[in-house]
Design an enzyme around this catalytic site. Sequence first.
Site, PDB file in Angstrom:
ATOM      1  N   GLU A  95     -26.525  47.608  25.293  1.00 51.12           N
ATOM      2  CA  GLU A  95     -26.838  48.175  23.981  1.00 51.12           C
ATOM      3  C   GLU A  95     -27.990  49.157  24.067  1.00 51.12           C
ATOM      4  OE1 GLU A  95     -26.020  43.742  22.203  1.00 51.12           O
ATOM      5  OE2 GLU A  95     -27.823  44.790  21.623  1.00 51.12           O
ATOM      6  N   CYS A 108     -34.324  53.258  22.310  1.00 49.22           N
ATOM      7  CA  CYS A 108     -34.542  52.007  23.037  1.00 49.22           C
ATOM      8  C   CYS A 108     -33.356  51.811  23.982  1.00 49.22           C
ATOM      9  CB  CYS A 108     -34.624  50.880  22.004  1.00 49.22           C
ATOM     10  SG  CYS A 108     -34.801  49.253  22.734  1.00 49.22           S
ATOM     11  N   CYS A 115     -29.983  39.569  31.333  1.00 53.70           N
ATOM     12  CA  CYS A 115     -31.325  39.430  31.905  1.00 53.70           C
ATOM     13  C   CYS A 115     -31.447  38.046  32.522  1.00 53.70           C
ATOM     14  CB  CYS A 115     -32.395  39.612  30.823  1.00 53.70           C
ATOM     15  SG  CYS A 115     -34.087  39.514  31.482  1.00 53.70           S
ATOM     16  N   CYS A 119     -36.043  33.849  28.855  1.00 51.10           N
ATOM     17  CA  CYS A 119     -36.948  33.539  27.741  1.00 51.10           C
ATOM     18  C   CYS A 119     -36.124  32.888  26.617  1.00 51.10           C
ATOM     19  CB  CYS A 119     -37.643  34.806  27.237  1.00 51.10           C
ATOM     20  SG  CYS A 119     -38.479  35.713  28.563  1.00 51.10           S
ATOM     21  N   CYS A 122     -34.901  34.696  23.261  1.00 51.62           N
ATOM     22  CA  CYS A 122     -34.282  36.011  23.382  1.00 51.62           C
ATOM     23  C   CYS A 122     -32.777  35.889  23.600  1.00 51.62           C
ATOM     24  CB  CYS A 122     -34.925  36.748  24.559  1.00 51.62           C
ATOM     25  SG  CYS A 122     -34.086  38.254  25.051  1.00 51.62           S
ATOM     26  N   CYS A 350     -28.738  43.331  17.843  1.00 52.73           N
ATOM     27  CA  CYS A 350     -28.676  43.509  19.298  1.00 52.73           C
ATOM     28  C   CYS A 350     -28.700  42.204  20.077  1.00 52.73           C
ATOM     29  CB  CYS A 350     -29.816  44.394  19.732  1.00 52.73           C
ATOM     30  SG  CYS A 350     -29.683  45.958  18.914  1.00 52.73           S
TER      31      CYS A 350
HETATM   32  N1  SAH Z   1     -37.556  42.305  29.421  1.00 52.62           N
HETATM   33  C1  SAH Z   1     -38.551  43.156  28.894  1.00 52.62           C
HETATM   34  C2  SAH Z   1     -38.023  44.258  28.003  1.00 52.62           C
HETATM   35  C3  SAH Z   1     -36.906  43.907  27.069  1.00 52.62           C
HETATM   36  S1  SAH Z   1     -37.321  42.759  25.808  1.00 52.62           S
HETATM   37  C4  SAH Z   1     -39.606  42.325  28.178  1.00 52.62           C
HETATM   38  O1  SAH Z   1     -39.380  41.136  27.947  1.00 52.62           O
HETATM   39  O2  SAH Z   1     -40.664  42.880  27.903  1.00 52.62           O
HETATM   40  C5  SAH Z   1     -38.231  43.786  24.671  1.00 52.62           C
HETATM   41  C6  SAH Z   1     -39.193  43.012  23.755  1.00 52.62           C
HETATM   42  O3  SAH Z   1     -38.485  42.265  22.760  1.00 52.62           O
HETATM   43  C7  SAH Z   1     -40.046  42.008  24.507  1.00 52.62           C
HETATM   44  O4  SAH Z   1     -41.375  42.103  24.080  1.00 52.62           O
HETATM   45  C8  SAH Z   1     -39.409  40.703  24.088  1.00 52.62           C
HETATM   46  O5  SAH Z   1     -40.280  39.634  24.273  1.00 52.62           O
HETATM   47  C9  SAH Z   1     -39.034  40.960  22.668  1.00 52.62           C
HETATM   48  N2  SAH Z   1     -38.056  40.010  22.104  1.00 52.62           N
HETATM   49  C10 SAH Z   1     -37.006  39.440  22.739  1.00 52.62           C
HETATM   50  N3  SAH Z   1     -36.318  38.632  21.906  1.00 52.62           N
HETATM   51  C11 SAH Z   1     -36.942  38.697  20.713  1.00 52.62           C
HETATM   52  C12 SAH Z   1     -36.704  38.063  19.432  1.00 52.62           C
HETATM   53  N4  SAH Z   1     -35.694  37.218  19.265  1.00 52.62           N
HETATM   54  N5  SAH Z   1     -37.539  38.362  18.422  1.00 52.62           N
HETATM   55  C13 SAH Z   1     -38.577  39.225  18.606  1.00 52.62           C
HETATM   56  N6  SAH Z   1     -38.851  39.847  19.773  1.00 52.62           N
HETATM   57  C14 SAH Z   1     -38.056  39.568  20.824  1.00 52.62           C
HETATM   58 FE1  SF4 Z   2     -35.338  39.201  29.579  1.00 50.73          FE
HETATM   59 FE2  SF4 Z   2     -35.329  38.802  26.961  1.00 50.73          FE
HETATM   60 FE3  SF4 Z   2     -37.260  37.710  28.451  1.00 50.73          FE
HETATM   61 FE4  SF4 Z   2     -37.208  40.408  28.072  1.00 50.73          FE
HETATM   62  S1  SF4 Z   2     -37.511  38.815  26.507  1.00 50.73           S
HETATM   63  S2  SF4 Z   2     -37.510  39.280  30.005  1.00 50.73           S
HETATM   64  S3  SF4 Z   2     -34.972  40.745  27.980  1.00 50.73           S
HETATM   65  S4  SF4 Z   2     -35.066  37.212  28.570  1.00 50.73           S
END
Ligand code: SAH
Ligand code: SF4
Length: 376
Positions: A95, A108, A115, A119, A122, A350
């Site tokens: 995306e 973006c 990934c 986390c 996410c 997304c």
């Molecule tokens: N993997 C990288 C970049 C992609 S995620 C990273 O983690 O930094 C981009 C941002 O979106 C990160 O700061 C991540 O922690 C945040 N993010 C992911 N899932 C989210 C959610 N459900 N609500 C708010 N922010 C989220």
């Molecule tokens: Fe991966 Fe989502 Fe963690 Fe970013 S926030 S590192 S995209 S699992």
Amino acid sequence: MTHPPRHLADLALAERRAAVTELGEKPFRADQLSRHYFARYTDVPQDMTDLPTGLRATLAAELLPRLLTPEKELTCDNGATRKMLWRLYDGALVESVLMKYPDRVTMCVSSQAGCGMGCPFCATGQAGLTRNLSTAEIVAQVVAGERTLTAESAPAAAPTATSRISNIVFMGMGEPLANYKNLIGAVHRLSDPVPSGLGISQRSLTVSTVGLVPAIHRLTEEKLTVRLAVSLHAPDDEARDELVPVNRRWKVAEVLDAAWDYAAATGRRVSIEYALIRDINDQPWRADLLGSLLKGHLAHVNLIPLNPTPGSKWTASRPGVQEEFVRRIASHGVPVTVRDTRGREIDGACGQLAATVTGRSVGPARKAGSHLLPLA
Ligand code: SAH
Ligand code: SF4
């Protein structure tokens, strides 16, 4: 494992010239092809009127294969936010999001399909890693965005601040520093001047990382001027171990040290990303601890109200709690903003957008776990 087809955006200009020479053509043909792609955003042979008719299709097939097939597109905010879901050559889905503001356009992009960092808050992390994107697959998302902007503006209109992409954030699917080589290739292709690349200033690119310390050090050594965003989400190892599993390997202190090295080498303020999760990481003492850790450093805190994934036990902080969190960080003299939540009303947001198409969705396809949101 097969690779995505070779594309000129995978290659530096000299390598493109060599590739064209190998095909029995003059090296300057590589420059012509590159201009079509990086300045006119086209890979359609008929558009390449400066190339002999017989040569157009051959060169395009060799160096400009289509890497992204549109799978789904959603717009909201009166068309100002556009989310695109792309199918790659092997069926993997990624995306990207184009966000128009009055004075700029931010794109973006994804750096991986899925990934592997896991986390738990996410949507992308829950699906696991499919594969790394090639440099050209990353760049192609931006070229597609430029193409969309061009198509939307009147043909003869004078260029404005919003007729081209001004900022790029690697905040789509994936951990950019886990796809290091292709990420660096993409940074060069996006920032090198035409015909080498798209000519977008490195200072306008933001690489967001979960905190892969050795890769942050490596990035520091590259002597680039991109902005670094570090997804911290907790100032203490106890909470961060749970929210960001790689913290079990690289602790908060090490991540921040690497970030300060980067700030010192580049002179650029590091953005500390912090998703506020109700009763998990939004306590006043955590705001104070965060403020005291960042105080005096070249940092800025970007708070992100959690966008809950379907079935998640976690949700965003109460408004009063969020305000208190902001106030406490600011009281340490640390700049802090709350990221706007543009695009959230799109059904199948997304991460979820990909999940609904692959049938991996576990809940209603709405307001789901999107992190493809703009910086404040
Ligand atoms: N993997 C990288 C970049 C992609 S995620 C990273 O983690 O930094 C981009 C941002 O979106 C990160 O700061 C991540 O922690 C945040 N993010 C992911 N899932 C989210 C959610 N459900 N609500 C708010 N922010 C989220
Ligand atoms: Fe991966 Fe989502 Fe963690 Fe970013 S926030 S590192 S995209 S699992």
